[in-house]
Design a protein around this motif. Structure first.
Motif, short mmCIF file in Angstrom:
data_model
loop_
_atom_site.label_atom_id
_atom_site.label_comp_id
_atom_site.label_asym_id
_atom_site.label_seq_id
_atom_site.Cartn_x
_atom_site.Cartn_y
_atom_site.Cartn_z
N ALA A 1 -75.02 -22.62 -33.30
CA ALA A 1 -74.14 -22.03 -34.30
C ALA A 1 -74.84 -21.95 -35.66
CB ALA A 1 -72.86 -22.85 -34.42
N GLY A 2 -74.81 -20.78 -36.28
CA GLY A 2 -75.42 -20.59 -37.58
C GLY A 2 -76.92 -20.41 -37.56
N GLU A 3 -77.53 -20.37 -36.40
CA GLU A 3 -78.99 -20.26 -36.30
C GLU A 3 -79.35 -19.06 -35.42
OE1 GLU A 3 -82.52 -22.50 -33.89
OE2 GLU A 3 -80.92 -23.72 -34.71
N VAL A 4 -80.25 -18.24 -35.89
CA VAL A 4 -80.78 -17.17 -35.07
C VAL A 4 -82.22 -17.50 -34.79
CG1 VAL A 4 -81.24 -14.70 -34.91
CG2 VAL A 4 -79.21 -15.49 -36.11
N ALA B 1 -81.87 -7.69 -30.80
CA ALA B 1 -80.67 -8.22 -31.44
C ALA B 1 -80.64 -9.74 -31.30
CB ALA B 1 -79.42 -7.61 -30.80
N PRO B 2 -79.95 -10.42 -32.22
CA PRO B 2 -79.88 -11.88 -32.13
C PRO B 2 -79.32 -12.33 -30.78
CG PRO B 2 -78.99 -11.13 -34.21
CD PRO B 2 -79.22 -9.91 -33.37
N ALA B 3 -79.88 -13.42 -30.26
CA ALA B 3 -79.39 -13.99 -29.00
C ALA B 3 -77.97 -14.49 -29.22
CB ALA B 3 -80.30 -15.15 -28.57
N GLU B 4 -77.15 -14.33 -28.20
CA GLU B 4 -75.78 -14.86 -28.24
C GLU B 4 -75.83 -16.37 -28.12
OE1 GLU B 4 -73.03 -13.05 -28.74
OE2 GLU B 4 -74.27 -11.25 -28.90
N LEU B 5 -74.81 -17.04 -28.62
CA LEU B 5 -74.74 -18.49 -28.45
C LEU B 5 -74.79 -18.81 -26.97
CD1 LEU B 5 -72.06 -19.49 -31.08
CD2 LEU B 5 -74.52 -19.75 -31.22
#
Length: 96
Positions: free
Chosen positions: A83-86, A73-77
């Motif tokens: 922000a806006g980048e995975v 899953a995408p990394a959390e901020l």
């Protein structure tokens, strides 16, 4: 020893593939943790929602062996993404 971005394998490529690394014009996320740690996943052309959802990837080296899947899953901020980048998908566990 840190591996350079261009020396990494792209998920799904074969070991003897001379172009198993990232290709110009493609978008990639780094797989972090689990059996696919350090590989790159080509997300070129993925709809934004699919990138947000992450991926279940086939992995022979996961807890369920051949035919099993590893959940990324995408990394959390704050864990390497802005922000806006995975930029990274983090391992969540293995599923049959």
């Amino acid at each position: 020893m840190d591996v350079a971005w261009w020396d990494r394998w792209v998920y799904g490529s074969e070991p003897d593939d001379p172009e198993r690394g990232p290709q110009p014009g493609h978008a990639y996320v780094e797989l972090v943790g689990g059996p696919l740690d350090g590989m790159l996943l080509d997300v070129t052309g993925w709809p934004p929602q699919d990138v947000v959802d992450g991926a279940l990837l086939m992995s022979e080296h996961g807890a369920f062996g051949p035919g099993g899947r590893s959940d990324y899953a995408p990394a959390e901020l704050g864990l390497g993404s802005e922000a806006g980048e995975v930029g990274r998908f983090v391992w969540q566990g293995d599923v049959p």
